[in-house]
Design a protein around this motif. Structure first.
Motif, PDB file in Angstrom:
ATOM      1  N   LEU A   1       0.872  -1.092   0.047  1.00 19.57           N
ATOM      2  CA  LEU A   1       0.036   0.052   0.254  1.00 19.57           C
ATOM      3  C   LEU A   1       0.769   1.243   0.087  1.00 19.57           C
ATOM      4  N   LYS A   2       1.996   1.117   0.648  1.00 18.56           N
ATOM      5  CA  LYS A   2       2.772   2.407   0.567  1.00 18.56           C
ATOM      6  C   LYS A   2       3.416   2.495  -0.494  1.00 18.56           C
TER       7      LYS A   2
ATOM      8  N   SER B   1       2.222   6.047   4.807  1.00 21.60           N
ATOM      9  CA  SER B   1       3.147   5.598   5.835  1.00 21.60           C
ATOM     10  C   SER B   1       2.620   4.184   6.263  1.00 21.60           C
ATOM     11  N   GLY B   2       3.588   3.464   6.835  1.00 21.62           N
ATOM     12  CA  GLY B   2       3.028   2.140   7.353  1.00 21.62           C
ATOM     13  C   GLY B   2       1.796   2.165   8.464  1.00 21.62           C
TER      14      GLY B   2
ATOM     15  N   LEU C   1      -5.822   1.331   7.738  1.00 17.32           N
ATOM     16  CA  LEU C   1      -6.500   1.104   6.362  1.00 17.32           C
ATOM     17  C   LEU C   1      -6.879  -0.261   6.284  1.00 17.32           C
ATOM     18  N   ILE C   2      -5.907  -1.394   6.642  1.00 24.54           N
ATOM     19  CA  ILE C   2      -6.117  -2.704   6.622  1.00 24.54           C
ATOM     20  C   ILE C   2      -7.084  -3.179   7.827  1.00 24.54           C
TER      21      ILE C   2
END
Length: 70
Positions: A17-18, A25-26, A32-33
């Motif tokens: 995703l990053k 950011s992580g 989000l996850i």
């Protein structure tokens, strides 16, 4: 339309995703996850450490669909 994203090595979902500039950011990826806004191959995925394979489809609410290309 599914956008292909090329990666150079094995990659976890949060890293992807990053890498794809979906999150900045992580930490954003984690939220989000874990909020249930990400699917891998049509299945909601809440594990940020999920290893992605070539040809996996990552769907992100509000951002689109992305094809993992290795």
């Amino acid at each position: 339309m599914t956008q292909p994203i090329k990666v150079n090595k094995d990659i976890r979902l949060d890293q992807f995703l990053k890498w794809a500039n979906i999150t900045g950011s992580g930490g954003e990826s984690k939220i989000l996850i874990q909020s249930g806004h990400v699917k891998v191959n049509g299945i909601t995925e809440i594990r940020r450490g999920k290893k992605l394979q070539s040809n996996d489809i990552v769907e992100v609410d509000g951002a689109g669909n992305f094809l993992v290309v290795m």
